[in-house]
Design an enzyme around this catalytic site. Structure first.
Site, PDB file in Angstrom:
ATOM      1  N   ASN A  57       0.833  -1.203   0.000  1.00 14.69           N
ATOM      2  CA  ASN A  57       0.000   0.000   0.000  1.00 14.69           C
ATOM      3  C   ASN A  57       0.867   1.252   0.000  1.00 14.69           C
ATOM      4  O   ASN A  57       1.989   1.231   0.510  1.00 14.69           O
ATOM      5  CB  ASN A  57      -0.908   0.003   1.236  1.00 14.69           C
ATOM      6  CG  ASN A  57      -2.106  -0.903   1.067  1.00 14.69           C
ATOM      7  OD1 ASN A  57      -2.731  -0.926   0.019  1.00 14.69           O
ATOM      8  ND2 ASN A  57      -2.447  -1.638   2.109  1.00 14.69           N
TER       9      ASN A  57
ATOM     10  N   CYS B  65      -4.922  -7.223  -3.586  1.00 20.12           N
ATOM     11  CA  CYS B  65      -5.550  -6.856  -2.319  1.00 20.12           C
ATOM     12  C   CYS B  65      -6.580  -7.928  -2.003  1.00 20.12           C
ATOM     13  O   CYS B  65      -7.019  -8.669  -2.881  1.00 20.12           O
ATOM     14  CB  CYS B  65      -6.215  -5.484  -2.472  1.00 20.12           C
ATOM     15  SG  CYS B  65      -7.017  -4.835  -0.988  1.00 20.12           S
ATOM     16  N   HIS B  66      -6.965  -8.039  -0.741  1.00 25.92           N
ATOM     17  CA  HIS B  66      -7.964  -9.064  -0.391  1.00 25.92           C
ATOM     18  C   HIS B  66      -9.332  -8.464  -0.080  1.00 25.92           C
ATOM     19  O   HIS B  66     -10.215  -9.155   0.409  1.00 25.92           O
ATOM     20  CB  HIS B  66      -7.474  -9.906   0.801  1.00 25.92           C
ATOM     21  CG  HIS B  66      -7.026  -9.105   1.974  1.00 25.92           C
ATOM     22  ND1 HIS B  66      -5.762  -9.200   2.494  1.00 25.92           N
ATOM     23  CD2 HIS B  66      -7.676  -8.190   2.726  1.00 25.92           C
ATOM     24  CE1 HIS B  66      -5.646  -8.383   3.513  1.00 25.92           C
ATOM     25  NE2 HIS B  66      -6.801  -7.755   3.671  1.00 25.92           N
TER      26      HIS B  66
ATOM     27  N   HIS C  26      -9.587  -0.247  -2.985  1.00 20.68           N
ATOM     28  CA  HIS C  26     -10.243   0.188  -1.752  1.00 20.68           C
ATOM     29  C   HIS C  26     -11.479   1.045  -2.008  1.00 20.68           C
ATOM     30  O   HIS C  26     -12.103   1.523  -1.065  1.00 20.68           O
ATOM     31  CB  HIS C  26      -9.268   0.940  -0.831  1.00 20.68           C
ATOM     32  CG  HIS C  26      -8.256   0.047  -0.185  1.00 20.68           C
ATOM     33  ND1 HIS C  26      -7.423   0.475   0.811  1.00 20.68           N
ATOM     34  CD2 HIS C  26      -7.943  -1.247  -0.396  1.00 20.68           C
ATOM     35  CE1 HIS C  26      -6.624  -0.517   1.193  1.00 20.68           C
ATOM     36  NE2 HIS C  26      -6.927  -1.575   0.464  1.00 20.68           N
TER      37      HIS C  26
END
Length: 436
Positions: free
Chosen positions: A148, A169-170, A199
């Protein structure tokens, strides 16, 4: 067998999980695994735990460990990056404590906001150095970046390097599982189509097949609200869902600092109403640090059985798909070349991607609902200016990024923003020396 390099392997627990995922595939069990970190002690610990993972899975890959990055990358087929430039101390603490002096409170500060800007500025140069090494030592490598702020970092790489890169990303798969639990539908029955930016992606479809056709599951999510079953830690996202009609992927504590509506120093009632955990990342780091000694002893003790279970991460499945020609779909962060029509060309977008032996192939989305694209653009503006600052080393773009950040601009005036940026650059010292 492929060579897989772990960059930042001193992130021991993450290394353990990803390594367990990779070596659980029989076709990858003979891989060469090269662990790299600049911290010799953490690297040694990760190497020992990697050996324990192999014993648990009864596999015999070739595992190496080094503090020489070029040695680790030489001939790599895949590189997995999980570094944190500046660490918890001093950098993360600086990113939280100095803004607090100006009345600017944050929750996670690793993706957007003034904390995300600073994290991106000190991380991008290191990632570009890594890419330069890869261009000479392993130009055909597939670079899996978990670092990040993913959108800023990947965007800078897309502009500066030809290395095949995807940000992972999860949040997409993790949120889908959370929603499945909330609506009481098994996750393996759910199909979704999700796109946007890291995000801040939204489920454009969230549905399941039934004997009578396809069932839209969004009404069941509304039902969670109507029945007062919204989890207290997820109030922000459900509120945003009520207003926008689509559910966002990243957690409430993250999302609260990407927009100007929830964290306000003169509105403590909002903090309570939406259960916003200010300084959450600081708290998590302190807990992890306090518990690391005990956890390390447990992981390293041969008397304790090491548990290796599948994680939610995409990395191992991407490698397996390329190596075995097994087709899969995952959500990845890639360059926006005719993928999302109403977001800027070339920015970093998170979209469904197809992967097989031909590599990673992003799937065209088309146009997003206009209000979702407009919201994303407020974050993309900050990402673009931060990347511009990192690549040109022009300090003025840092001020501009902070000026346009939704949370920062909602709380501070221009003089405060300028002073805050100046103080942060000075405090980060050698990490941001090119801007001094």
């Amino acid at each position: 067998m492929p060579k897989i390099t772990f960059i930042g392997a001193g992130s021991t627990v993450f290394t353990k999980n990803l390594l367990g995922d990779i070596l659980s595939f029989p076709e990858l069990a003979d891989s060469t695994i090269h662990l790299f970190d600049i911290n010799q002690q953490r690297l040694d610990e990760s190497y020992l735990i990697a050996q324990r993972v192999c014993e648990t899975l009864n596999v015999k890959p070739h595992i190496l460990a080094t503090t020489d990055r070029k040695e680790a990358l030489d001939g790599a087929n895949y590189a997995i990056c999980m570094i944190q430039v500046g660490g918890y101390k001093p950098s993360t603490v600086i990113d939280f404590e100095i803004p607090k002096k100006y009345g600017l409170r944050q929750t996670i500060a690793d993706t957007l906001g003034i904390g995300g800007i600073m994290r991106g500025l000190r991380t991008i140069p290191i990632l570009l150095d890594i890419c330069k090494d890869m261009e000479s030592l392993c130009p055909d490598v597939t670079f899996l970046n978990y670092v990040n702020p993913i959108a800023m970092n990947c965007w800078a790489i897309f502009r500066s390097s030809k290395i095949k890169t995807v940000g992972l990303c999860h949040s997409v798969q993790g949120t889908a599982e959370q929603l499945a639990y909330d609506i009481r539908v098994p996750i393996d029955e759910i199909n979704y189509f999700c796109a946007g930016i890291n995000h801040m992606a939204f489920y454009l479809k969230f549905e399941r097949k039934t004997p009578n056709g396809v069932e839209n599951l969004y009404p069941k999510i509304y039902q969670v609200i109507n029945e007062n079953r919204v989890p207290e830690w997820n109030r922000v996202r459900y509120e945003v869902f009520k207003r926008l009609g689509y559910f966002v992927t990243e957690s409430s504590e993250h999302f609260a600092e990407y927009v100007p509506w929830f964290i306000k120093r003169d509105r403590p009632d909002l903090i309570e109403k939406y259960n916003i955990p200010l300084d959450e990342y600081i708290r998590r780091c302190e807990i992890q640090i306090a518990g690391w000694e005990e956890l390390r002893n447990v992981l390293l003790d041969p008397e304790n059985k090491l548990i290796v279970t599948p994680s939610h991460e995409y990395g191992s499945r991407i490698i397996h798909s390329i190596e075995t020609n097994t087709p899969r779909i995952f959500n990845g962060n890639v360059s926006n070349h005719h993928l999302i029509d109403n977001l800027p060309e070339g920015c970093c977008v998170e979209v469904p991607c197809f992967v097989d032996r031909n590599g990673i192939q992003p799937i065209r989305v088309g146009a997003l609902p206009p209000h979702l694209a407009a919201l994303m653009q407020t974050n993309i503006n900050v990402q673009a200016l931060t990347v511009e600052a990192a690549l040109t080393r022009k300090r003025e773009y840092i001020y501009h990024a902070a000026m346009l950040d939704p949370h920062t601009s909602a709380e501070l005036d221009l003089d405060q923003i300028w002073c805050l940026v100046d103080e942060l650059i000075a405090a980060h010292g050698s990490y941001l020396s090119e801007f001094s």
